[in-house]
Each structure stands twice: as C-alpha cells, then as structure tokens.
Design a protein around this motif. Sequence first.
Motif, PDB file in Angstrom:
ATOM      1  N   SER A  77       0.832  -1.188   0.000  1.00 20.22           N
ATOM      2  CA  SER A  77       0.000   0.000   0.000  1.00 20.22           C
ATOM      3  C   SER A  77       0.874   1.247   0.000  1.00 20.22           C
ATOM      4  O   SER A  77       2.024   1.225   0.408  1.00 20.22           O
ATOM      5  N   LEU A  78       0.273   2.335  -0.467  1.00 20.29           N
ATOM      6  CA  LEU A  78       0.983   3.599  -0.489  1.00 20.29           C
ATOM      7  C   LEU A  78       0.863   4.289   0.856  1.00 20.29           C
ATOM      8  O   LEU A  78      -0.162   4.180   1.531  1.00 20.29           O
ATOM      9  N   PRO A  79       1.884   5.022   1.263  1.00 23.74           N
ATOM     10  CA  PRO A  79       1.775   5.810   2.502  1.00 23.74           C
ATOM     11  C   PRO A  79       0.824   6.979   2.279  1.00 23.74           C
ATOM     12  O   PRO A  79       0.452   7.277   1.138  1.00 23.74           O
ATOM     13  N   PRO A  80       0.420   7.655   3.338  1.00 25.54           N
ATOM     14  CA  PRO A  80      -0.478   8.798   3.181  1.00 25.54           C
ATOM     15  C   PRO A  80       0.134   9.853   2.265  1.00 25.54           C
ATOM     16  O   PRO A  80       1.327  10.143   2.345  1.00 25.54           O
ATOM     17  N   TYR A  81      -0.685  10.418   1.414  1.00 24.76           N
ATOM     18  CA  TYR A  81      -0.225  11.447   0.481  1.00 24.76           C
ATOM     19  C   TYR A  81       0.002  12.757   1.220  1.00 24.76           C
ATOM     20  O   TYR A  81      -0.863  13.229   1.964  1.00 24.76           O
ATOM     21  N   THR A  82       1.175  13.340   1.041  1.00 25.71           N
ATOM     22  CA  THR A  82       1.497  14.614   1.707  1.00 25.71           C
ATOM     23  C   THR A  82       1.859  15.704   0.711  1.00 25.71           C
ATOM     24  O   THR A  82       2.322  16.768   1.104  1.00 25.71           O
ATOM     25  N   GLY A  83       1.646  15.429  -0.584  1.00 25.10           N
ATOM     26  CA  GLY A  83       1.994  16.413  -1.590  1.00 25.10           C
ATOM     27  C   GLY A  83       0.924  17.482  -1.741  1.00 25.10           C
ATOM     28  O   GLY A  83      -0.093  17.474  -1.032  1.00 25.10           O
ATOM     29  N   PRO A  84       1.133  18.402  -2.664  1.00 22.92           N
ATOM     30  CA  PRO A  84       0.182  19.506  -2.855  1.00 22.92           C
ATOM     31  C   PRO A  84      -1.147  19.024  -3.408  1.00 22.92           C
ATOM     32  O   PRO A  84      -1.199  18.094  -4.212  1.00 22.92           O
ATOM     33  N   ASP A  85      -2.245  19.663  -2.966  1.00 23.16           N
ATOM     34  CA  ASP A  85      -3.568  19.323  -3.467  1.00 23.16           C
ATOM     35  C   ASP A  85      -3.730  19.733  -4.931  1.00 23.16           C
ATOM     36  O   ASP A  85      -4.468  19.103  -5.681  1.00 23.16           O
ATOM     37  N   GLU A  86      -3.058  20.803  -5.318  1.00 21.57           N
ATOM     38  CA  GLU A  86      -3.103  21.276  -6.694  1.00 21.57           C
ATOM     39  C   GLU A  86      -1.674  21.400  -7.214  1.00 21.57           C
ATOM     40  O   GLU A  86      -1.091  22.489  -7.240  1.00 21.57           O
ATOM     41  N   PRO A  87      -1.082  20.276  -7.614  1.00 23.59           N
ATOM     42  CA  PRO A  87       0.322  20.311  -8.060  1.00 23.59           C
ATOM     43  C   PRO A  87       0.490  21.133  -9.328  1.00 23.59           C
ATOM     44  O   PRO A  87      -0.354  21.121 -10.216  1.00 23.59           O
ATOM     45  N   HIS A  88       1.588  21.876  -9.366  1.00 27.70           N
ATOM     46  CA  HIS A  88       1.922  22.680 -10.538  1.00 27.70           C
ATOM     47  C   HIS A  88       3.011  22.018 -11.379  1.00 27.70           C
ATOM     48  O   HIS A  88       3.401  22.562 -12.421  1.00 27.70           O
ATOM     49  N   ALA A  89       3.481  20.862 -10.931  1.00 30.55           N
ATOM     50  CA  ALA A  89       4.503  20.130 -11.682  1.00 30.55           C
ATOM     51  C   ALA A  89       4.397  18.653 -11.349  1.00 30.55           C
ATOM     52  O   ALA A  89       3.905  18.268 -10.278  1.00 30.55           O
ATOM     53  N   LEU A  90       4.851  17.821 -12.253  1.00 31.66           N
ATOM     54  CA  LEU A  90       4.841  16.369 -12.073  1.00 31.66           C
ATOM     55  C   LEU A  90       6.201  15.799 -12.453  1.00 31.66           C
ATOM     56  O   LEU A  90       6.893  16.341 -13.310  1.00 31.66           O
ATOM     57  N   SER A  91       6.572  14.718 -11.800  1.00 29.27           N
ATOM     58  CA  SER A  91       7.763  13.960 -12.183  1.00 29.27           C
ATOM     59  C   SER A  91       7.349  12.517 -12.448  1.00 29.27           C
ATOM     60  O   SER A  91       6.571  11.947 -11.681  1.00 29.27           O
ATOM     61  N   LEU A  92       7.854  11.947 -13.522  1.00 30.31           N
ATOM     62  CA  LEU A  92       7.622  10.540 -13.827  1.00 30.31           C
ATOM     63  C   LEU A  92       8.900   9.771 -13.524  1.00 30.31           C
ATOM     64  O   LEU A  92       9.950  10.073 -14.083  1.00 30.31           O
ATOM     65  N   LEU A  93       8.815   8.799 -12.638  1.00 29.94           N
ATOM     66  CA  LEU A  93       9.964   7.964 -12.295  1.00 29.94           C
ATOM     67  C   LEU A  93       9.687   6.573 -12.841  1.00 29.94           C
ATOM     68  O   LEU A  93       8.721   5.917 -12.445  1.00 29.94           O
ATOM     69  N   ILE A  94      10.521   6.134 -13.764  1.00 33.22           N
ATOM     70  CA  ILE A  94      10.280   4.881 -14.471  1.00 33.22           C
ATOM     71  C   ILE A  94      11.472   3.950 -14.305  1.00 33.22           C
ATOM     72  O   ILE A  94      12.624   4.369 -14.440  1.00 33.22           O
ATOM     73  N   ARG A  95      11.180   2.690 -14.001  1.00 32.22           N
ATOM     74  CA  ARG A  95      12.212   1.658 -14.027  1.00 32.22           C
ATOM     75  C   ARG A  95      11.683   0.476 -14.813  1.00 32.22           C
ATOM     76  O   ARG A  95      10.575   0.008 -14.586  1.00 32.22           O
ATOM     77  N   ARG A  96      12.479  -0.001 -15.769  1.00 28.14           N
ATOM     78  CA  ARG A  96      12.171  -1.198 -16.537  1.00 28.14           C
ATOM     79  C   ARG A  96      13.395  -2.087 -16.544  1.00 28.14           C
ATOM     80  O   ARG A  96      14.490  -1.630 -16.898  1.00 28.14           O
ATOM     81  N   ASP A  97      13.229  -3.347 -16.176  1.00 29.77           N
ATOM     82  CA  ASP A  97      14.338  -4.299 -16.178  1.00 29.77           C
ATOM     83  C   ASP A  97      14.248  -5.201 -17.411  1.00 29.77           C
ATOM     84  O   ASP A  97      13.151  -5.613 -17.809  1.00 29.77           O
ATOM     85  N   TYR A  98      15.407  -5.494 -17.979  1.00 27.32           N
ATOM     86  CA  TYR A  98      15.483  -6.399 -19.120  1.00 27.32           C
ATOM     87  C   TYR A  98      16.613  -7.393 -18.911  1.00 27.32           C
ATOM     88  O   TYR A  98      17.652  -7.048 -18.334  1.00 27.32           O
TER      89      TYR A  98
END
Length: 226
Positions: A77-98
Amino acid sequence: MSDAAQPTAVEVRAAAEAVKAALDRHLEAVERRTGDDDTAVYEAFNALASAAETYDELLYDRYDEVTPFEIPGADDSLPPYTGPDEPHALSLLIRRDYAVAEPRRLLAQARRVVEHGGGDELTGAAAKAGVSPLAALGVLFGEYEPDEIASRHKEFGLEEGDSTLWVTAAEELPEPGEWLHAPFEHADPERIVCRFDVSAVFDEEDGTDTGTGRADEGTRGAADGS
C-alpha cells in the motif's frame, strides 16, 4: 499448533466483534472525511486491516477455517499522500528491467543501425561489426525511445523483467540541471499521485497483472500490465 496453544472460542468471538467495531469506525471515518488525505480514514483503514488479520489467524488456529478477505501488507500500500492538493509540476519515475536473452540479436540490431548511418556512439571497425554488447546497448538506447524499445524488446534480443511507473506531484519544476547528478535520490513515496507496477509475480499469484495507484480521492486501484 498444539491444543494448549490454541485460542479459545471466546477469543475468536472477541476478535470477530473487534472486526465489526473496526468496520463501523472505518465507515464513520469515511463518512466524515475532510479531504483526500484524511488521517482518520487512513488510521481506520489500518485498524480494520489489523483486526481482520487477527481474526483470520485465530479462526484458522481454532477451527482450521479461513476468511475470504485478503489483508494487504504494508509493502503493498501507499503511505499517506502529503503532496500539494493542486500540483503545478509532475515527475515521472520509471524503471524497466530487461534480460539480454539473445546477445547476437542485440548486436545485429545495433550493427544495422550503424550501417544505416545512426548511432554515432558506435565507431570503429569492431564496433560496426557489432562485437561489443555495451556499445550495442548504447546505440540502441541512443537511437530509439525507451517506449519503442519496450514495445519491440524481442526484436532487440531483450526479455522483459519487472517495471514500475511513479507519478509524483511537486509545487514547481526544479531548476534546470538541479537533479541530474542523482535523478532518483529524492523520490518521495508520500508524493506519489499514482503508481503502476508490472511483474510476473502477479501472474503467479492470481493470473493477472496488478499495480498500486492513488486516484483523485486517495484510494488505491489496479493498473493493467502485460
């Protein structure tokens, strides 16, 4: 478990009553929630999960019976969300194993790119002949977008492993070059808007791929994978 260590019928009944009470508390917390990240809802959820798990264990120990409930572990499960209610920016974190399943195919594809004028990273007669797996990887990932490699991985002699995608919220974009030296160092699970995982372990468990997501109201959901 020996007879002496078995829980009593009274203990099992008490555990059942605790589940009922936890259900009531959870519903009350949901009905009174004040926002997407209401702490009372999160605490009531955990209390319900704990009570249900205790009841399931005692029921099995006493009567050799189980409940139809699947209790999520802390790691699921995810921990409680503590980020902004109206985010002005996003980050995508991606990991793919091959896994490099077919080195010869990998080398052949890199050589083909070089022969058609691509892959400046691969130079020299030996490299052009496709004899260096490290150079071949540099050529392919320099020539193709990661999403294209993911969709065509078998053509490149690769075999998919686990993968994950985190969408995290931020107040504003970082300064240019600010995190390039350590791009994943400050990844904060408490700022995850949604997370999607793909793994063969999900197929082994229930025949489906799954994931963990936080939707608009902070709920967890499933992600489709392949």
